[in-house]
Enzyme design. Structure first.
Site, PDB file in Angstrom:
ATOM      1  CG  LEU A  51      48.740  84.147  17.783  1.00 48.73           C
ATOM      2  CD1 LEU A  51      49.962  84.135  18.692  1.00 48.73           C
ATOM      3  CD2 LEU A  51      47.647  85.029  18.388  1.00 48.73           C
ATOM      4  CG  ASP A  91      42.668  80.942  38.784  1.00 45.69           C
ATOM      5  OD1 ASP A  91      41.432  80.761  38.730  1.00 45.69           O
ATOM      6  OD2 ASP A  91      43.358  80.574  39.740  1.00 45.69           O
ATOM      7  CG  HIS A  94      33.531  81.198  33.422  1.00 41.32           C
ATOM      8  ND1 HIS A  94      34.810  81.162  33.940  1.00 41.32           N
ATOM      9  CD2 HIS A  94      32.805  80.330  34.176  1.00 41.32           C
ATOM     10  CE1 HIS A  94      34.842  80.321  34.975  1.00 41.32           C
ATOM     11  NE2 HIS A  94      33.639  79.820  35.139  1.00 41.32           N
TER      12      HIS A  94
END
Ligand code: FPP
Length: 254
Positions: free
Chosen positions: A137, A26, A43
C-alpha cells in the site's frame, strides 16, 4: 499497469475495484462534543480510525490510500488545536513508521511542508526515505495541503523547469499526486457534502461517497459499505450509458 494515466485523455481499463481511495476525515470535533470531551480528543480517536483504514486497505489489496489530515485552511483553527494536530502527526510518524515499513507500506506526504518545524520536515523526509522501496500500500497523508496551492505550485515548478506552455501532461508531472493514479473513490465522513479544496485536479472522474458517520467511528463495516456503493456505480468517463437502446444512427435514419 502504468501508475499515472489521465481520465480526461483515456478511459482506464479495469475500474471494477478501486485502486486508489481518498478520504476526507471529518467529524472528529463533533464526535468529541457528543461525549462532552475536548475537540482534540476527537482527533486522537481519529488516529485510531486511521490505523483501521490503513489495515483495511492492505488486507483488501487497495494500492493507494490518501488521507486529508490538515488543509491549508486549517491554520484558521485555534492555535492549541493546530499545535495538537501537528504534534499528533509528528508522534504518529515517530511511533508508526517502523510498523508501516514492516507491512511493506510506502509512506508519502503531499502539501506544503515548508511551514512545518525543521524536526517535522526531517521526520517526514526520513519516513518517505525508509519506506521508499516498499511495494504494498502507498499511504499518502495530505498535510498543509490545498488543491489550488497544488495547481499553482505545479505551474510554477513547470515554468522553473523550462516549460513555456502548460498542458495536462506537463502539469500532471509537477502535481503532488504525480506518483499515484487518480483516486477512484473519495469518501467523506461527517455528513458534509463538499470537496474542501482537496486534490481537485485528480478528482475529476472520482466516484464520491458521503457518509454521516463521524470519522472516529469509521470502521471496517463502513469501509465495506463505501466499496459496495462504489461497485454499484457505472463509471462512464463521459461516454453514453450502457442502457440506451436506440443508436443515434437509427434516429438519423428514421
Ligand atoms: C476534521 O474533523 C479532521 C481534521 C481536520 C483532522 C484529521 C486528523 C486526524 C484524523 C488525526 C491525525 C491523522 C494523521 C494521519 C496523523 P473536524 O475537526 O473538522 O470535525 P468537526 O467537523 O466535527 O468539527
Amino acid at each position: 499497469m502504468p501508475v499515472k494515466t489521465s481520465t480526461t485523455r483515456e478511459i482506464p481499463n479495469n475500474v471494477s475495484a478501486p485502486r486508489h481511495v481518498a478520504i476526507i476525515m471529518d467529524g472528529n470535533g463533533r464526535w468529541a462534543k457528543e461525549r462532552y470531551l475536548p475537540r482534540v480528543l476527537g482527533h486522537r480517536r481519529g488516529l485510531k480510525a486511521v490505523r483501521k483504514s490503513v489495515e483495511f486497505c492492505y488486507q483488501n489489496n487497495i494500492e493507494f490510500l490518501t488521507l486529508f489530515a490538515f488543509s491549508s485552511e486549517n491554520w484558521r483553527r485555534p492555535l492549541e488545536e493546530v499545535s495538537f494536530l501537528l504534534a499528533l502527526f509528528q508522534k504518529s510518524l515517530e511511533e508508526e513508521v517502523t510498523k508501516l515499513d514492516e507491512n511493506n507500506v510506502r509512506f508519502k506526504m503531499i502539501g506544503d511542508r515548508s511551514k512545518f518545524s525543521k524536526k517535522l520536515q526531517d521526520l517526514i523526509q526520513e519516513s518517505e526515505r525508509v519506506t521508499h522501496d516498499n511495494t504494498g500500500l502507498t499511504l499518502t497523508v495530505a498535510a498543509n495541503y490545498g488543491g489550488r496551492w497544488d495547481i499553482v505550485n505545479a505551474t510554477n515548478q513547470a515554468i522553473l523547469n523550462g516549460h513555456l506552455e502548460i498542458s495536462e501532461d506537463v502539469l500532471s508531472q509537477f502535481l503532488q499526486l504525480n506518483f499515484a493514479p487518480e483516486p477512484d473513490l473519495l469518501i467523506r465522513t461527517g455528513g458534509e457534502v463538499r470537496i474542501s479544496n482537496f486534490v481537485i485536479w485528480d478528482l475529476v472522474y472520482t466516484e464520491l461517497c458521503f457518509t454521516d458517520v463521524l470519522w472516529p467511528d469509521f470502521d471496517e463495516k463502513c469501509f465495506y459499505d463505501a466499496l459496495n456503493r462504489y461497485s454499484e456505480r457505472e463509471r462512464r468517463f463521459g461516454r453514453a450509458g450502457t442502457e440506451h437502446e436506440i443508436s443515434p444512427k437509427e434516429i438519423i435514419n428514421s
